[in-house]
Design a protein around this motif. Sequence first.
Motif, short mmCIF file in Angstrom:
data_model
loop_
_atom_site.label_atom_id
_atom_site.label_comp_id
_atom_site.label_asym_id
_atom_site.label_seq_id
_atom_site.Cartn_x
_atom_site.Cartn_y
_atom_site.Cartn_z
N LEU A 96 11.53 66.00 67.68
CA LEU A 96 12.42 66.82 68.69
C LEU A 96 11.83 67.82 69.35
N VAL A 99 8.12 68.01 70.25
CA VAL A 99 8.00 68.13 71.67
C VAL A 99 7.14 68.58 72.71
N ARG A 104 1.55 69.35 70.19
CA ARG A 104 1.96 68.85 69.15
C ARG A 104 1.23 67.99 67.97
N GLU B 95 11.58 56.71 73.39
CA GLU B 95 12.15 58.62 72.79
C GLU B 95 11.03 59.81 73.12
N LEU B 96 10.63 59.06 73.06
CA LEU B 96 9.62 60.82 74.04
C LEU B 96 10.33 60.77 75.83
N VAL B 99 13.72 62.12 76.24
CA VAL B 99 13.83 63.94 75.47
C VAL B 99 14.12 64.53 77.22
N ARG B 104 20.46 62.49 77.77
CA ARG B 104 19.76 61.75 77.00
C ARG B 104 20.12 60.27 75.85
N LEU B 132 16.30 58.88 69.17
CA LEU B 132 17.38 59.16 70.24
C LEU B 132 17.60 57.38 70.91
#
Lengths: 256, 256
Positions: A96, A99, A104, B95-96, B99, B104, B132
């Motif tokens: 996280l 991101v 990244r 998951e991205l 975010v 979320r 997530l």
Amino acid sequence: RPRILTISNQKGGVGKTTTAVNLATAMAAVNKRVLLIDLDPQGNASTSLGIDQKHRAVNIYHVLLGDAPLSDAVVPTGIPNLSVVPSGADLSGAELELVDIEDRQACLKKALENQLDSWDFILIDCPPSLGLLTLNALVAADAVMVPLQAEFLALEGISQLVRTIERVRKTFNPNLEIQGIVLTMVDRRNNLSEQVESDVREYFGTKVYTTTIPRNVRISEAPSHGKPVLIYDLQSKGSKAYLDLAGEVLKREQGL
Amino acid sequence: RPRILTISNQKGGVGKTTTAVNLATAMAAVNKRVLLIDLDPQGNASTSLGIDQKHRAVNIYHVLLGDAPLSDAVVPTGIPNLSVVPSGADLSGAELELVDIEDRQACLKKALENQLDSWDFILIDCPPSLGLLTLNALVAADAVMVPLQAEFLALEGISQLVRTIERVRKTFNPNLEIQGIVLTMVDRRNNLSEQVESDVREYFGTKVYTTTIPRNVRISEAPSHGKPVLIYDLQSKGSKAYLDLAGEVLKREQGL
Ligand SMILES: Nc1ncnc2c1ncn2[C@@H]1O[C@H](COP(=O)(O)OP(=O)(O)OP(=O)(O)O)[C@@H](O)[C@H]1O
Ligand SMILES: Nc1ncnc2c1ncn2[C@@H]1O[C@H](COP(=O)(O)OP(=O)(O)OP(=O)(O)O)[C@@H](O)[C@H]1O
Ligand SMILES: [Mg+2]
Ligand SMILES: [Mg+2]
């Protein structure tokens, strides 16, 4: 410059950590200077090499986020020619945190640049996912080794992994290749295991190592003693298989 | 309102999918109306129930991001009382994508609200991580079932999972509890397996089900036929164990 090999497969429990730890040890045994990076928040590779929590204060999390140079995180293992960068509890939040960082996917690659002179091989143990940690490993690596459990469900995920490697090669790392696929937990008495092996060899051909790793209880006992199986029980079938695998990997590397 | 059980453990390959699929089938066999949600991008639960790719066009990814109501994604399995919401290839990017969404961690909970009247139990199969997707399952769930492979490395991750469940209970879901821990791939001939079982029972007490799941090759063969082991080979030790487990789970549920 050392060769960087990442041990990746998003399928869980296929033998990534077991292969990273024991292959690293086998390569160190034939005088290659090896650094093992534990990029899995579970920290199983660190535990399998007997690194206790107090030696994980500075770890791959700090290196990845640029808070510490690689050299501050390197820990000896007591095994000649083998050092390790341990995982840490913070690593579970890293995906996280990464991101919002620019580039990244390249944080690990940047953290390793010009820091690797004292090694011949860098092995990276990955978590069971295709998230930002594994992506960082694929971008930093020269080649990927894929442990594949000889089970039906493990076969299903291979095409997703190969597609991801293709994508990383096209966008971030043109040199990335699959060094090889190693069949793990192979049980000669079991039809399914034989069937999976023949399917994989038919589909992937010479990418699949000749060496396979048998299911061997000594392999699963070794981590509870904080030792690779080569140190825990050198006479076991598991140790012999990982020594054979190291021979095959090094032969492929020389052929490059 | 149905009970929502999530099958979670960040350690890979411990039997999450196998438990989700076979427990769901066993509960359906005793006339519970069950919906299985495949929240793992690998899609192993969908495959294990014979859902082919063309029936995964609308899947949990679309439901999670609010692009489709749950009812559009539900697919029959051919097994009475059992339906499934399959996984899809897009889920690996979810998951991205999650975010930047407000709340979320609660997307799944919101997507399921007021949509569950036709079921008694909802089972959620999770990926091997604490990201997530698993977080969404823990926030939406009433209880967690933890499959635990009888191996040393699998034991190491348990405390991290319990801490995460604690944290979710404090911040997002005050009702969340551990329904139980089920030992999987237990091999009575293997000292390590016996040792792990006695450690777990000593530490977690009655949270550990009396029923354990033996290592049984019919279990690992069944997914290649797109069937749960209860359908593939009802007489096998694996089927018997999952029927026993369903009995124990339902007894605990009634005791609530
Ligand atoms: N050849 C083998 N014989 C017997 N047991 C094995 C073998 N290889 C691995 N194991 C055991 O199987 C389990 C899974 O292996 P391992 O943890 O290395 O897989 P992994 O892919 O790293 O898992 P994860 O996806 O959680 O990172 C471990 O308990 C390990 O000790
Ligand atoms: N009791 C059992 N006996 C024999 N094989 C089993 C048993 N339970 C699971 N398996 C096999 O072990 C492998 C791992 O199980 P499974 O895929 O269910 O684990 P998982 O926790 O869902 O994995 P992942 O972390 O990748 O989601 C599969 O190939 C499965 O068929
Ligand atoms: Mg591992
Ligand atoms: Mg699974």
